[in-house]
Design a protein around this motif. Structure first.
Motif, short mmCIF file in Angstrom:
data_model
loop_
_atom_site.label_atom_id
_atom_site.label_comp_id
_atom_site.label_asym_id
_atom_site.label_seq_id
_atom_site.Cartn_x
_atom_site.Cartn_y
_atom_site.Cartn_z
N SER A 98 1.90 19.08 16.79
CA SER A 98 2.76 19.62 15.79
C SER A 98 3.81 20.39 16.66
N SER A 112 7.89 22.40 15.45
CA SER A 112 8.26 22.91 14.24
C SER A 112 9.90 22.67 14.24
N GLY A 149 11.21 27.75 11.44
CA GLY A 149 10.27 27.67 10.56
C GLY A 149 10.81 26.71 9.28
N THR A 177 8.04 20.84 9.81
CA THR A 177 7.17 20.41 10.86
C THR A 177 7.21 18.93 11.11
#
Length: 276
Positions: free
Chosen positions: A134, A136, A164, A167
């Motif tokens: 993952s 972001s 943020g 993702t």
């Protein structure tokens, strides 16, 4: 040419990396940029990105830029882009950028739709194996406001970044093979089906064995288009899968891997076995 440059405050507390200004330019003046009246939303980017060992991977993105009326996004010295970062957002976090600034189209006096791409170069060492999984999304914008990028008054330069925003999975490209012990078998007899699962090693630019993974042995009857799972086999430490299956009709055999967060799903090319 790649466009990556650094704008840094004197204190070093703020580093603006990979902004879309010519790489030959280097900010030499001191001071700190003010917070640009801008924000980012509605980010769209691929949910997963498969990266091999050598080929460049280009990933398109888009986002909405909202800004104050004092921000001139049409200025030649205004730049904005989105990028990927791994782990906690910080100056030292691994980041992936595009070669160019995003292109923004105004939708009102204070909003614009911006589009660009992230360019990943595995052959150049952009990635480490431990970073698979993952990532972001963040976005940034800088307005030089007529300042000379080679020697600006940084207090007159505006900058804003926002983390943020979404993702995406950055995955080590996978390969899977299938072979059979015989391509012609009497009905009711068995055939041995072997396979091998590997995935990209970003640091050594090869493909490594991927052991301990469940792969499905599947069969597609000749004249049909759908594979059916016969059984599940776990790859050994060398990435090998091997099992036997009963042949009741002519058709194609293959292994299929469902994928994990670090490694994408892949299915081998089916191998034909005729039933006599």
């Amino acid at each position: 040419m790649r466009i990556r440059a650094t704008v840094a405050a004197v204190s070093g507390a703020l580093a603006l990396t990979a902004l879309a200004v010519p790489a030959a330019q280097a900010v030499t003046d001191s001071g700190a940029p003010y917070t640009l009246n801008a924000s980012f939303s509605n980010v769209s980017i691929a949910k997963s990105i498969k990266v091999g060992t050598t080929n460049e991977v280009t990933v398109a993105y888009s986002y909405t830029l909202t800004h104050g009326t004092d921000v001139n996004i049409a200025a030649k010295d205004f730049y904005t882009d989105a990028f990927l970062y791994h782990g906690t957002y910080s100056d030292t976090a691994p980041e992936l950028y595009g070669d160019d600034s995003a292109t923004c189209t105004a939708t009102s006096s204070t909003t614009a739709t911006c589009k660009g791409s992230v360019n990943i170069y595995p052959a150049d060492g952009d990635l480490k194996n431990a970073w698979a999984g993952s990532w972001s999304v963040a976005a940034e914008a800088i307005a030089f406001n007529g300042q000379d990028p080679n020697n600006p008054d940084m207090s007159k330069v505006g900058f804003k970044d926002q983390s943020g925003l979404g993702t995406s999975l950055v995955q080590r490209y996978s390969k899977l093979t299938t072979t059979v012990s015989s391509t012609s078998v009497y009905k009711g007899k068995s055939v041995t089906v072997s396979g091998k699962l590997t995935r990209a090693d970003w640091e050594h630019h090869t493909y490594n064995n991927f052991g301990g993974q469940p792969v499905k042995l599947q069969f597609r009857k000749a004249g049909t288009s759908t594979y059916t799972t016969i059984k599940t086999v776990t790859t050994d430490s060398y990435g090998n899968a091997k099992t036997t299956a009963t042949v009741n009709s002519s058709g194609y055999w293959r292994y299929s891997f469902a994928g994990v967060s670090t490694t994408p799903a892949v299915s081998a090319t089916g191998v034909y076995v005729g039933a006599k």
